[in-house]
Each structure stands twice: as structure tokens, then as C-alpha cells.
Design an enzyme around this catalytic site. Sequence first.
Site, PDB file in Angstrom:
ATOM      1  N   ASP A 183      45.165  71.765  13.963  1.00 18.55           N
ATOM      2  CA  ASP A 183      43.865  72.164  13.432  1.00 18.55           C
ATOM      3  C   ASP A 183      43.059  70.924  13.066  1.00 18.55           C
ATOM      4  O   ASP A 183      43.468  70.139  12.216  1.00 18.55           O
ATOM      5  CB  ASP A 183      44.060  73.040  12.192  1.00 18.55           C
ATOM      6  CG  ASP A 183      42.746  73.455  11.548  1.00 18.55           C
ATOM      7  OD1 ASP A 183      42.299  74.579  11.806  1.00 18.55           O
ATOM      8  OD2 ASP A 183      42.170  72.646  10.781  1.00 18.55           O
ATOM      9  N   TYR A 207      35.889  66.051  10.627  1.00 14.85           N
ATOM     10  CA  TYR A 207      37.002  65.161  10.283  1.00 14.85           C
ATOM     11  C   TYR A 207      36.918  63.834  11.022  1.00 14.85           C
ATOM     12  O   TYR A 207      37.626  62.884  10.670  1.00 14.85           O
ATOM     13  CB  TYR A 207      38.350  65.812  10.615  1.00 14.85           C
ATOM     14  CG  TYR A 207      38.638  67.116   9.928  1.00 14.85           C
ATOM     15  CD1 TYR A 207      37.851  67.592   8.878  1.00 14.85           C
ATOM     16  CD2 TYR A 207      39.714  67.896  10.345  1.00 14.85           C
ATOM     17  CE1 TYR A 207      38.114  68.802   8.275  1.00 14.85           C
ATOM     18  CE2 TYR A 207      39.996  69.109   9.734  1.00 14.85           C
ATOM     19  CZ  TYR A 207      39.195  69.558   8.716  1.00 14.85           C
ATOM     20  OH  TYR A 207      39.481  70.760   8.115  1.00 14.85           O
ATOM     21  N   LYS A 240      36.405  72.999  14.512  1.00  8.73           N
ATOM     22  CA  LYS A 240      35.382  73.699  13.733  1.00  8.73           C
ATOM     23  C   LYS A 240      34.010  73.078  13.953  1.00  8.73           C
ATOM     24  O   LYS A 240      33.883  71.862  14.117  1.00  8.73           O
ATOM     25  CB  LYS A 240      35.728  73.639  12.237  1.00  8.73           C
ATOM     26  CG  LYS A 240      37.128  74.084  11.910  1.00  8.73           C
ATOM     27  CD  LYS A 240      37.444  73.932  10.423  1.00  8.73           C
ATOM     28  CE  LYS A 240      38.930  73.990  10.178  1.00  8.73           C
ATOM     29  NZ  LYS A 240      39.625  72.745  10.606  1.00  8.73           N
ATOM     30  N   HIS A 276      32.631  76.193  10.308  1.00 13.53           N
ATOM     31  CA  HIS A 276      33.328  75.501   9.221  1.00 13.53           C
ATOM     32  C   HIS A 276      32.959  76.047   7.837  1.00 13.53           C
ATOM     33  O   HIS A 276      33.831  76.234   6.992  1.00 13.53           O
ATOM     34  CB  HIS A 276      33.027  74.001   9.297  1.00 13.53           C
ATOM     35  CG  HIS A 276      34.082  73.139   8.697  1.00 13.53           C
ATOM     36  ND1 HIS A 276      34.347  71.866   9.117  1.00 13.53           N
ATOM     37  CD2 HIS A 276      34.969  73.374   7.691  1.00 13.53           C
ATOM     38  CE1 HIS A 276      35.339  71.348   8.419  1.00 13.53           C
ATOM     39  NE2 HIS A 276      35.723  72.249   7.541  1.00 13.53           N
TER      40      HIS A 276
END
Length: 285
Positions: free
Chosen positions: A52, A57, A82, A115
Amino acid sequence: MTTRREIGVVPPIVLNDGSLIPQLGFGVFQVPPDQVFDTVTAALRAGYRSIDTAAAYENEEGTGRALRHFGLPRDEIFVTTKLWNSDQGYESTLRACETSLDRLGLEYLDLYLIHWPVPAADKFVDTFRAFQRLKADGRVRSIGVSNFRVTDLERVVAETGETPSVNQIELHPRLVQRELREYHAEHAIATEAWSPLGQGTLLGDPVITRIAGEVDRSPAQVIIRWHLQLGNIVIPKSVTPERIEQNFDVFGFELSAEQMSAVSGLDSGTRTGADPATFAVGLDT
């Protein structure tokens, strides 16, 4: 009938579209880009087959390199990413998905999530309609959301005619999310837990350590086992190979009803992350 076979040794959760997702996966939140290749490689070596990540990120590229380098067949790995807040909206979502696919080096995603709902922007319904297009085009296998409240989920279903397959939410023994989990169960939405260990704040809790002693396991293993027995999909994160392996070793024991109740009894409604009702980072970027 499911649309894909089971992945690895982890028990699967059947999503409402028939796809299978491993109940235990590996998250790479806050894993630095220069460490994510080694971290994901260690997770795959330990047996994880569900990874994931997220555009926010900033480690999709390294995650994809690790997946390719490890060399598993594509249908033996489940990849989630996401859509970030600044990319919400129909056309921008379509572009953002292609960017994520390029970074990951993949032709399709197993699961794509919004998200955050960002209610102040009021774009998540159009964003989910774009998700439906991506699913119809074969770029995404399953579509879902993250950090959505009941009111947000109700709007998505009412205005798009489709129920998200997953809602990934902050969930740990101090934030049990009973109301949201009950809504998910009633509407065939899988519950996925982020921050499943409460950002590590629960590992020294006396209740958790007592139970860890009773079952001869680590506090983290106890909490992950609690999630699994609740029926949650869980995605613990670590950058330490020993802990990555230990967090995967959670299928050889069970918690008793008393132990499950004791862990759930730690619920105080305490978040470690942002409030979905107000979180709007990224709107001006």
C-alpha cells in the site's frame, strides 16, 4: 465467484466487486524514497503480497522498482495507491492515475483510493466518477476511498450508484471506529486500518503487554491479531527487517474473547492523524 485467485499465504478478504485482497498487507507511509526499495524488498521476502502506497508518500517509484526487481508474476501481488487531494476532480484524476501507474511501472492498479474526502472542496463525487471510468477502462481493478465518514460514503453511493469496495481509515485499539465499521458491514464495504498500531503508542500499554505475555507474542503481533479477528484488512509498517518479519507472523495463534474485549476496551476515540471532516492539505498546491 471471485475474479482472481488467492494471493500468497495470507487469508483473503472478498471485496464487493469479487476481487480478493490479502487481509494482511504492508504499508509504506513515511518510508523515505531512498529506503523504500529495501523496505518493500524485505516485506516481499517476508511473505507480504499486498503493498500500500500513495502519491503523497512520494515513494511510488521506489515501490515499483522493488516489485519489478523481486520478480513476482503480476497476478501474485496486490498494489494499492491513492489519489492526492490536489488532484481531485474528474479530468485531473484521470491524469493523476496515469502518473501513478508510470511511477509504479504498472499497467493497472489492484486498488485505487481517494486519499481524503476534503469536504471543503466538494470534489470527491466527481473524483469517484473518474474512478469508475478508470475501472471500466481496465486501469484499476477495484475502487475505494480512504478516511471517508458515513455522510461521505452515503453521498458517493447516492450520486454515483456504486459502493466503494474499501474504506481505509485510521483504526487501532484507541480508535475502534465501531459506528463506521458497522456501516461498512451493512453495505459490503471492506474496512482497512491505517496506523493499526497507533503510531507505536500502544506497544507499551499495560493491557497489550499483559496479553502479549499470555500468548507469548510481541505487543505488535497482539494488536495485528486483534485487527485480523475483527475482520479488518491491516497494513502495518516498519523499516526494520526483523519487525517486518515479526509483524507477518500472526497466523499461528488466536486471542480469546476476553483478550479481544480487553483490547477493544482501550477505545478512547483518540486520533493520531488528522480529522477527515476538516483535513484539506494540498488544495492550494
